[in-house]
Design a protein around this motif. Structure first.
Motif, mmCIF file in Angstrom:
data_model
loop_
_atom_site.group_PDB
_atom_site.id
_atom_site.type_symbol
_atom_site.label_atom_id
_atom_site.label_comp_id
_atom_site.label_asym_id
_atom_site.label_seq_id
_atom_site.Cartn_x
_atom_site.Cartn_y
_atom_site.Cartn_z
ATOM 1 N N THR A 65 35.626 22.234 32.592
ATOM 2 C CA THR A 65 34.858 22.560 31.393
ATOM 3 C C THR A 65 35.699 22.347 30.145
ATOM 4 O OG1 THR A 65 33.584 24.291 30.268
ATOM 5 C CG2 THR A 65 35.522 25.008 31.491
ATOM 6 N N THR A 66 35.009 22.032 29.065
ATOM 7 C CA THR A 66 35.653 21.987 27.747
ATOM 8 C C THR A 66 35.345 23.252 26.956
ATOM 9 O OG1 THR A 66 33.731 20.847 26.797
ATOM 10 C CG2 THR A 66 35.516 19.463 27.661
ATOM 11 N N ASP A 67 34.547 24.144 27.540
ATOM 12 C CA ASP A 67 34.140 25.386 26.884
ATOM 13 C C ASP A 67 35.149 26.476 27.230
ATOM 14 O OD1 ASP A 67 32.969 27.867 26.216
ATOM 15 O OD2 ASP A 67 30.955 27.021 26.375
ATOM 16 N N ASP A 69 35.506 29.611 26.175
ATOM 17 C CA ASP A 69 34.961 30.936 26.452
ATOM 18 C C ASP A 69 34.385 31.019 27.860
ATOM 19 O OD1 ASP A 69 35.678 31.806 23.944
ATOM 20 O OD2 ASP A 69 33.722 31.390 23.043
ATOM 21 N N GLU A 70 33.670 29.980 28.258
ATOM 22 C CA GLU A 70 33.136 29.942 29.619
ATOM 23 C C GLU A 70 34.264 29.955 30.637
ATOM 24 O OE1 GLU A 70 30.998 26.707 32.594
ATOM 25 O OE2 GLU A 70 30.898 26.400 30.426
#
Length: 418
Positions: A65-67, A69-70
Motif C-alpha cells: 500500500t501507499t496509504d 494510515d492504512e
C-alpha cells in the motif's frame, strides 16, 4: 499479528521476509504489510515477498500500500527502514563533504547530519500516525542514523527502540571462528550507534576475545577495516564505522579515487529489482548480500518476538542511557546489550569505559544532541553548531561552509529552508 514495514519497497525487504519465513513459530505473522510511496518497487518487492512465504509454506498474507494510515492501523509491530531522498540524496551526503576534505559517509559526519535533517521530521510524522492508530504497537527503527532517530522517537514519547546489524554480524563471525552456535556467544558490545567497540566475547562465561585476537587477527581486522596490530593494541574490535575516525585521512583518499557507495548501490538495486520481477524467483537472490544489512532479518525477528512475549533475553539495541554510561546524559541513546521485556528493553551493566573510548563517545553523543536539535528546529546556525561539535569536522570555518552547502543541497527536503 500484523507486521508493517515502512519503506517496504526497499531492496532490503526480501532479507526480512526470509527471516519471517524461517521463524514462523517465533514470530507468528499473519499479515505482512509493505508500505512505500513507490508503486513500481512495491509491486516487485511485494510479489517476491508473497512467493517467498508461499515457498516456505507460511500462511501470512502479503499486502502492499501507499496509504500510510492504512498500513499502520491495527499493527502489532512497525519496522522503519526508509530513506528520504533515495540514493540521489545519499550521493550528495557522500560527495559534498568529500569536496571539503571530510569523510563522505551517509550515517556519520556531515553526510550523517544531512540524513538526520531529512529523516527525523518524516519519522516523527509516521510515528504520530502509528501511535494514534495502533497505540500498543512497537516501533523498531532500522532507519539511519539510528541513534539520532531513536532519540527523536523516545523524546516524543513513542514506544520505540533502535536496531542495528553490526553487533549480530560480529557475533556470527566470532561463532564461526570458534565453531560454536551463535547463541553460545555473548558480546561485550557498547557505545553509540555506529560508534561501538566489542570489548569481550564470552563463551560459557569465559572471555575468549584475547584468544580470537591472537589466533584470528585477519578475520577480525578485515571487516573492521583496520590493521590487526591496532585491534590488538586496542584490546577490542571496533565497529567498521570507527575507521572514519581512526583513519580519517586514509579513508578520504580512498573515497576520492572511487565511485560513491550511493552510485554502487543504485546500480546494484537496478539489478536486484530486475531479478525480483522474475515470477519464478521465490528465494532471496545471492546478490542481496552485496546490499549490506547482513543478519538484519534475524536481529529484527528476535527483537520483535522478545518485545511481544517479554521473554527477557539479552539483545543489543539502541535505548536510553539511564546511567549505563555514567559520563553521558541519562537521556542520551546508546547501543548496548539489554534485557528485552514486554515493557521494553532494559540496559544491562557495561564495564567502565577507559578514557580513550569514553572521550570519543562523549564527543559524538554531544554532536547527536545538537544534530537532533537542528533536525527539529531547523536553522543554518544550528546545523553549523552540530558540525562544529562533530570530531570529523570540528573547525569553525569548515562547519559554516558545510552547513550552508548541506542546507542548500537538501532544501527540497527541509521545509524550514524553503
Amino acid at each position: 499479528m500484523k507486521l508493517t514495514v515502512i519503506g517496504g519497497g526497499s531492496t532490503y525487504t526480501p532479507e526480512l521476509v526470509d527471516g519471517i519465513a524461517r521463524t514462523r513459530a517465533e514470530l507468528p505473522v499473519s499479515e505482512l504489510v509493505l508500505a512505500d510511496p513507490d508503486t513500481g518497487r512495491l509491486a516487485l518487492v511485494g510479489g517476491l515477498a508473497a512467493r517467498m512465504l508461499a515457498r516456505a509454506g507460511h500462511p501470512a498474507a502479503v499486502r502492499t500500500t501507499t496509504d500510510l494510515d492504512e498500513a499502520v492501523t491495527d499493527a502489532t509491530v512497525v519496522l522503519l527502514q526508509l530513506r528520504v531522498g533515495g540514493q540521489a540524496a545519499r550521493h550528495v551526503d557522500e560527495t559534498l563533504p568529500l569536496a571539503c576534505g571530510c569523510v563522505g559517509q551517509e550515517t556519520t559526519g556531515a553526510g550523517g547530519l544531512a540524513k538526520a535533517l531529512r529523516t527525523v521530521p518524516v519519522v516523527l510524522d509516521i510515528a504520530d500516525r502509528i501511535t494514534r492508530r495502533s497505540p500498543d504497537a512497537w516501533i523498531i527503527d532500522f532507519t539511519n542514523p539510528v541513534g539520532i532517530v531513536t532519540r527523536a522517537l523516545l523524546d516524543a514519547g513513542h514506544r520505540a527502540t533502535g536496531l542495528c546489524n553490526v553487533a549480530i554480524g560480529v557475533q556470527r563471525r566470532a561463532a564461526a571462528l570458534l565453531s560454536v552456535p551463535p547463541e553460545a556467544v555473548t558480546l561485550g558490545h557498547a557505545g553509540l550507534n555506529h560508534l561501538t567497540w566489542v570489548r569481550s566475547v564470552e563463551v560459557d562465561g569465559r572471555d575468549v576475545l584475547p584468544r580470537l585476537l591472537d589466533e584470528h587477527p585477519a578475520e577480525l581486522a578485515g571487516p573492521a577495516g583496520m590493521p590487526a596490530e591496532f585491534l590488538r593494541a586496542l584490546g577490542a574490535v571496533p565497529s567498521y564505522y570507527l575507521r572514519y575516525y581512526y583513519e580519517h585521512d586514509r579513508v578520504v583518499e580512498e573515497q576520492r579515487g572511487a565511485p560513491s557507495r550511493a552510485e554502487q548501490v543504485a546500480a546494484l538495486e537496478r539489478d536486484l529489482l530486475a531479478s525480483y520481477a522474475d515470477p519464478a524467483l521465490d528465494t532471496k537472490p545471492e546478490r542481496l548480500r552485496e546490499r549490506g544489512g547482513a543478519f538484519y532479518s534475524e536481529a529484527a525477528v528476535q527483537l520483535a518476538a522478545s518485545l511481544l512475549t517479554g521473554r527477557g533475553d539479552a539483545q543489543v539495541v539502541n535505548l536510553r542511557n539511564e546511567g549505563t554510561l555514567p559520563f553521558l546524559d541519562d537521556r542520551a541513546v546508546i547501543e548496548v546489550p539489554a534485557r528485552i521485556t514486554a515493557a521494553g528493553p532494559e540496559p544491562l551493566p557495561v564495564p567502565a569505559f577507559p578514557p580513550l573510548l569514553a572521550g570519543l563517545t562523549a564527543h559524538v553523543s554531544a554532536y547527536e544532541e545538537l544534530a537532533l536539535d537542528a533536525a527539529l528546529r531547523g536553522g543554518v546556525d544550528r546545523v553549523a553548531a552540530a558540525l562544529l561539535a562533530h570530531p570529523l569536522v570540528g573547525q569553525a570555518g569548515l562547519a559554516d561552509r558545510l552547513a550552508r552547502e548541506l542546507v542548500a543541497a537538501n532544501r527540497a527536503h527541509l521545509p524550514w529552508a524553503a
